[in-house]
Design a protein around this motif. Sequence first.
Motif, short mmCIF file in Angstrom:
data_model
loop_
_atom_site.label_atom_id
_atom_site.label_comp_id
_atom_site.label_asym_id
_atom_site.label_seq_id
_atom_site.Cartn_x
_atom_site.Cartn_y
_atom_site.Cartn_z
N SER A 221 1.03 -1.29 0.14
CA SER A 221 -0.09 0.11 -0.11
C SER A 221 0.87 1.35 -0.08
O SER A 221 2.28 1.39 0.80
CB SER A 221 -0.91 -0.18 1.43
N ILE A 222 0.14 1.73 -0.69
CA ILE A 222 1.56 3.37 -0.38
C ILE A 222 -0.54 4.84 -0.65
O ILE A 222 -0.85 4.23 -0.99
CB ILE A 222 1.45 4.15 -2.03
N GLU A 223 0.12 5.17 0.40
CA GLU A 223 -0.85 6.71 1.10
C GLU A 223 -0.19 7.44 1.16
O GLU A 223 0.71 7.78 1.13
CB GLU A 223 -0.46 6.25 2.74
N VAL A 224 -0.79 9.23 0.80
CA VAL A 224 -0.63 10.02 1.44
C VAL A 224 -1.20 10.97 1.62
O VAL A 224 -2.17 10.37 1.81
CB VAL A 224 0.59 10.58 0.00
N GLU A 225 -1.38 11.97 1.83
CA GLU A 225 -1.72 12.81 2.95
C GLU A 225 -1.83 13.78 1.54
O GLU A 225 -0.54 14.56 1.69
CB GLU A 225 -1.21 13.18 4.69
N VAL A 226 -3.06 14.79 1.50
CA VAL A 226 -3.05 15.58 0.47
C VAL A 226 -3.32 16.72 0.93
O VAL A 226 -4.30 17.24 1.39
CB VAL A 226 -4.00 15.07 -0.96
N PRO A 227 -2.68 17.61 1.01
CA PRO A 227 -3.23 18.83 1.85
C PRO A 227 -4.09 19.65 1.10
O PRO A 227 -3.98 19.34 -0.14
CB PRO A 227 -2.01 20.20 1.70
N TRP B 217 -4.40 7.01 -1.50
CA TRP B 217 -4.04 6.08 -1.50
C TRP B 217 -3.85 4.96 -2.90
O TRP B 217 -4.93 5.00 -3.37
CB TRP B 217 -4.53 4.26 -0.38
N ALA B 218 -3.26 3.70 -2.55
CA ALA B 218 -3.16 2.82 -3.71
C ALA B 218 -2.94 1.76 -2.82
O ALA B 218 -1.81 1.38 -2.10
CB ALA B 218 -2.16 3.74 -5.00
N ALA B 219 -2.84 1.23 -3.94
CA ALA B 219 -2.75 -1.10 -3.49
C ALA B 219 -2.07 -1.68 -5.13
O ALA B 219 -2.88 -1.32 -5.85
CB ALA B 219 -3.62 -1.26 -2.92
N VAL B 220 -0.78 -1.82 -4.52
CA VAL B 220 -0.96 -2.76 -5.82
C VAL B 220 -0.55 -4.39 -5.37
O VAL B 220 0.36 -5.33 -4.16
CB VAL B 220 1.55 -2.25 -5.83
N GLY C 132 -7.74 4.76 -4.42
CA GLY C 132 -9.04 5.84 -3.92
C GLY C 132 -8.34 6.83 -3.08
O GLY C 132 -7.42 6.93 -2.91
N LEU C 133 -9.38 7.64 -2.56
CA LEU C 133 -9.16 9.03 -1.21
C LEU C 133 -10.23 9.15 -0.28
O LEU C 133 -11.49 8.42 -0.56
CB LEU C 133 -9.79 10.26 -2.76
N LEU C 134 -9.76 9.17 0.81
CA LEU C 134 -10.76 9.13 1.88
C LEU C 134 -10.80 10.40 2.38
O LEU C 134 -9.42 11.03 2.54
CB LEU C 134 -10.16 8.14 3.12
N VAL D 243 -11.59 15.05 9.81
CA VAL D 243 -10.48 14.83 11.03
C VAL D 243 -9.06 14.79 10.65
O VAL D 243 -8.08 15.43 10.42
CB VAL D 243 -11.36 13.44 11.78
N ASN D 244 -9.36 13.85 9.34
CA ASN D 244 -8.21 13.89 9.14
C ASN D 244 -8.05 13.71 7.71
O ASN D 244 -6.68 13.77 7.10
CB ASN D 244 -7.42 11.41 8.97
N GLY D 245 -8.70 14.47 6.67
CA GLY D 245 -7.85 15.15 5.62
C GLY D 245 -8.13 14.60 5.08
O GLY D 245 -9.35 13.58 4.58
N ARG D 246 -8.03 14.84 3.84
CA ARG D 246 -8.18 13.53 2.43
C ARG D 246 -6.86 12.99 2.18
O ARG D 246 -5.67 13.41 2.43
CB ARG D 246 -7.60 14.50 1.35
N THR D 247 -6.88 11.20 2.25
CA THR D 247 -5.64 10.64 1.89
C THR D 247 -5.94 9.97 0.97
O THR D 247 -6.59 9.13 0.90
CB THR D 247 -5.75 9.64 3.17
#
Length: 92
Positions: free
Chosen positions: A32-38, A72-75, A60-62, A66-70
């Motif tokens: 999994s690869i995740e980034v917080e998008v400001p 994510w990608a899964a390979v 996807g985009l969560l 509370v947590n903002g935007r995350t």
Amino acid sequence: MPASELSAENIAARLSAAGLTPRVEQHARHTSIEVEVPDDFPAGSWREVLEVVADADRFGLLTSSVNGRTLWAAVRRTVPATGDVRGPGHQR
């Protein structure tokens, strides 16, 4: 290095080049690869970032207040070949 691992590293590197800070985690069946998008992430950069995660098997985009935007990608990890495969992830 397996192709799936190279793909995950490539996605993480490209997200980093876009100004984001990726977190990469190895799991049993995927990476999994995740980034917080400001909030101030440039609108013009979204297309590039979405093209990057489109190379993953899933993404996807969560969004939460509370947590903002995350983003994510899964390979999927490469599954070793065997003589008797009974479907995805079901090997003897």
